[in-house]
Structure formats: C-alpha cells, structure tokens
Enzyme design. Structure first.
Site, PDB file in Angstrom:
ATOM      1  N   PHE A 131       0.850  -1.196   0.000  1.00 16.49           N
ATOM      2  CA  PHE A 131       0.000   0.000   0.000  1.00 16.49           C
ATOM      3  C   PHE A 131       0.879   1.236   0.000  1.00 16.49           C
ATOM      4  CE2 PHE A 131      -2.433   3.436   1.930  1.00 16.49           C
ATOM      5  CZ  PHE A 131      -3.580   3.406   1.151  1.00 16.49           C
ATOM      6  N   ASP A 216       9.189   3.022   1.625  1.00 11.21           N
ATOM      7  CA  ASP A 216       8.003   3.712   2.124  1.00 11.21           C
ATOM      8  C   ASP A 216       7.882   3.405   3.613  1.00 11.21           C
ATOM      9  OD1 ASP A 216       5.451   4.393   2.960  1.00 11.21           O
ATOM     10  OD2 ASP A 216       4.471   3.760   1.100  1.00 11.21           O
ATOM     11  N   LYS A 245       2.473   9.608   8.417  1.00 12.64           N
ATOM     12  CA  LYS A 245       1.700   9.216   9.593  1.00 12.64           C
ATOM     13  C   LYS A 245       2.217   9.706  10.956  1.00 12.64           C
ATOM     14  CE  LYS A 245      -1.075   5.427   7.859  1.00 12.64           C
ATOM     15  NZ  LYS A 245      -0.766   5.018   6.501  1.00 12.64           N
TER      16      LYS A 245
END
Ligand SMILES: *Cc1c(COP(=O)(O)O)cnc(C)c1O
Length: 390
Positions: A131, A216, A245
């Site tokens: 993702f 990532d 995040k």
C-alpha cells in the site's frame, strides 16, 4: 435526525459509517461524545505517536500558531529548516528533504523523482498487497488489487512481485527497471514483516542494476518499530525514504528524503505544494522527534511491544492464531475472518482496535503506552474474543 443520518447526508459514500463520534483524548485514552472512555490501541492508524493532548505537542503547536501559521514555500521558517536537518541527522546518511502534507503526496514526489532520474521508458517494481496511497501515482504502485484495479489504467508500467520473496524481486529487476518501491513491513496488508535479510537483498538487487530503492516508511517510521526508521534494523540504505503518519503526531505532514545523489534529482521548479513545510506541522514534527528522543520512547516501544506480543502469544483461544510485528506495531491474527466483530467487541469492552484485514487486527498504539495499559488489553482480550458473534 441522528448523527448517523447527518453523516450519510454530508459525506461521499467512500467511508464506512464510523462506529463512534470522538470528542477528546488524553494520553492513550479517548472519550466519545457520550462520555464513554476507550483505550486507544491504534492511535488513528499509527499517527498519534505521543498519544493525545501531549503537552510537548500542544505547547509547540500553540506557540507556533501564535507566531505565524503559514508562509508558503516561497518563504521559510526556522522550524521547517530545523526539521529537515533533524530528519537527515536521524537517518544518519547525507540527504535532502522535501515536505508535503500526507503519505500519498510523499510517494507522488518520490515517483516524480524516479521518473526524472530514469526517464519515461523504464518500468517500476512494487509488491503484491503493498500500500502506497490513494492518489493516481501512489495508487498505481499499490499492490492491493481491490484498491488499485477499479481506477486503472494509470499509464505507467508497474510490475508486482510477491512480498518477502527476494528471488522474485531479483528476477523482476533488470537494467530497464527505474525503481523498487517497498514497505519495510507491509502495514495495510496486516503488519507483515519480511524475513531477515530481505531488505538487504533488495538493496543488493538495486545496486546491481542501478534501480532506485524507495523505502516507504510512512507507517513504519518515526520510532514505531524501535528504531527511527525500520530499515535501520538491517542497516540498509534507501535512495529515497518517504514518511508521514506518525511524524506529525496527529498534525498532517509528509516528507521525502533523497539520500546522497537522489537528494539532487529535483531541479528548480520540478515540484512543490502550497502547504509543504508549513511551520505548524514542522513544529509538531519537531516536538514529536524531540520527545521520542528525550523520553527514550523507542526503547519503550520495544519493551511495551514485547509485553503486548508475549502476553497475547501466551493466551489460548480458538479465535487466536498468533501475533506478528515489531515494536508497537502488531498484527493479531485470527483463525476466522471476524476482525470486524473483534473490533466491535473490543469497543464494547472499552478498547479501540483496527480490523486491518478480515482475519487480522492491527495494534499501533501511541509510543507512550504504559505497562498497565498494555496489560489491561491483554487481560481483556480473551473476553473480547469470547464476545465475538454474541
Ligand atoms: C498510510 C500509508 C500511505 C498513505 O498515506 P496517506 O497519508 O493516507 O496518504 C502510504 N504508504 C504507507 C505504507 C501507508 O501506511
């Protein structure tokens, strides 16, 4: 009219109806508008890294908004410059930084760097079930078919390989490959760590062909696994690192670090965004990094994570299949696709967990979680599981 009616009338139907309306938080506890308290076991998807209403975060953001909230990338501020320097220092590698507002934006910037570096003809490699975000570039790299395929085609050649399979990666990466996009542990797939040595192998495979290694760390970064960045467990150097995040502790921010020569791929005018490097989010991120450092929260995350993981592993329950992950980032595996029911049952019992996969529950609490809080969840889990389907 209930709030549920208002919600459905107001919002596009892309989100599921939330089970709660939250009002406030303090530490790891949140309260809904009816005054019910819950122990927050996933911190808004690994975002509220210091917990809720942390004094350092509140002080930093309050002071900054009282000075200046926004200047645009045409000007700069001290917090923005300090944050970029701090990220490079924590990475421990020479690098240059770009700031955006979210994870997907960080990956879009990384994608543009790859395109600029390799030209238009080369393909990219990413992983099945991975993702990387919901905007078109990041989505084209996202291996979760249910998310990617409805919005195809993307006009880019992305080839997907099974995660954790170094041989498959090696076979897929040729001289014609521009870059490999990897999560050091797949988050949205259910907190899936690769075997030791996988990232090291990926680095070697990219070195052989000149492909860029884009890590990532939007979910894995900023202390969650017990290191500043998860790739540091293996001492692997990324060419491009993306963050978001947990970096802002709840204030939106995204960042890209171009390591070594990759720091100079973008030339003047190649990329930008209005809010990038915004002093509010930069102050928030500085407060997060300084608090994690000052309070030893990475060691703490390892300790509390092990306590949770060991505690859950020691339980015997027909619905419990195991637990995986590292630091305060765990997937609790179920023997049946009942994660949504586990979430509901946990909520009844006063705990917020995330049904990340049909058969996996994600725990990603604040790095400040206490032993007592971790123990209270472990103690409650058998009854939570007993409550499933009842
Ligand atoms: C959440 C996430 C993203 C996307 O971040 P957004 O801020 O939601 O755009 C990208 N990559 C990974 C690994 C993520 O966990």
């Amino acid at each position: 009219m209930t709030w549920q009616d208002d919600f459905k009338a107001a919002f596009m139907p892309n989100r599921p109806l939330p089970p709660l309306v939250l009002e406030r938080g303090e530490g790891r506890t949140v309260w809904d508008v009816e005054g019910n308290a819950y122990l927050d076991m996933f911190a808004g998807i690994a975002v509220s890294s210091l917990g809720h209403n942390h004094p350092a975060l509140v002080a930093a953001v309050t002071a900054q908004i009282g000075k200046i909230a926004h200047v645009s990338p045409l000007l700069t501020t001290e917090p923005e410059i300090r944050l970029a320097g701090k990220l490079v220092e924590l990475l421990g590698l020479p690098g240059k930084v770009y700031f955006g507002n979210s994870g997907t934006e960080a990956n879009e910037a990384a994608f543009k760097m790859v395109r600029k570096h390799a030209g238009p003809d080369k393909y990219l490699v990413a992983t099945e079930n991975g993702f990387h975000g919901r905007t078109m570039g990041a989505l084209s790299l996202t291996g979760k078919k249910a998310i990617r395929e409805p919005f195809a085609p993307y006009g880019v050649d992305v080839r997907f390989v099974p995660y954790s399979d170094a041989d498959a990666l090696k076979a897929a990466v040729t001289d014609e490959c521009a870059a490999v996009f990897l999560e050091p542990t797949q988050g949205e797939a259910g907190v899936v760590p690769p075997p030791d040595g996988y990232l090291t192998a990926a680095r070697a495979i990219c070195d052989e062909t000149g492909a860029l290694l884009v890590l990532d760390e939007i979910q894995s970064g900023v202390g969650r696994t017990g290191r500043w960045f998860a790739h540091q467990h293996e001492g692997v150097r990324p060419d491009i690192l993306t963050l978001a995040k947990g970096l802002g502790g709840g204030v939106p921010i995204g960042a890209v670090v171009g390591v070594g020569a990759a720091g100079d791929i973008f030339a003047l005018g190649d990329h930008g965004c209005t809010f990038g490097g915004n002093p509010l989010s930069a102050s928030a991120a500085l407060a997060v990094l300084e608090t994690v450092e000052r309070d030893g929260l990475m060691d703490h995350a390892v300790k509390i994570g092990a306590r949770l993981s060991d505690g859950i592993s020691a339980l015997r329950h027909p619905l419990l299949a195991g637990v995986r992950g590292r630091g305060l980032w765990l997937g609790v595996l179920l023997t049946a696709p009942v994660a949504a029911d586990v979430r509901d049952s946990a909520q009844e019992a006063g705990f917020l967990v995330n049904n990340v996969q049909p058969d996996a529950v994600r725990l990603a609490p604040a790095l400040t979680m206490t032993e007592d809080e971790a123990d209270s969840f472990v103690a409650a889990l058998p009854a939570i599981l007993d409550g499933v389907g009842s």
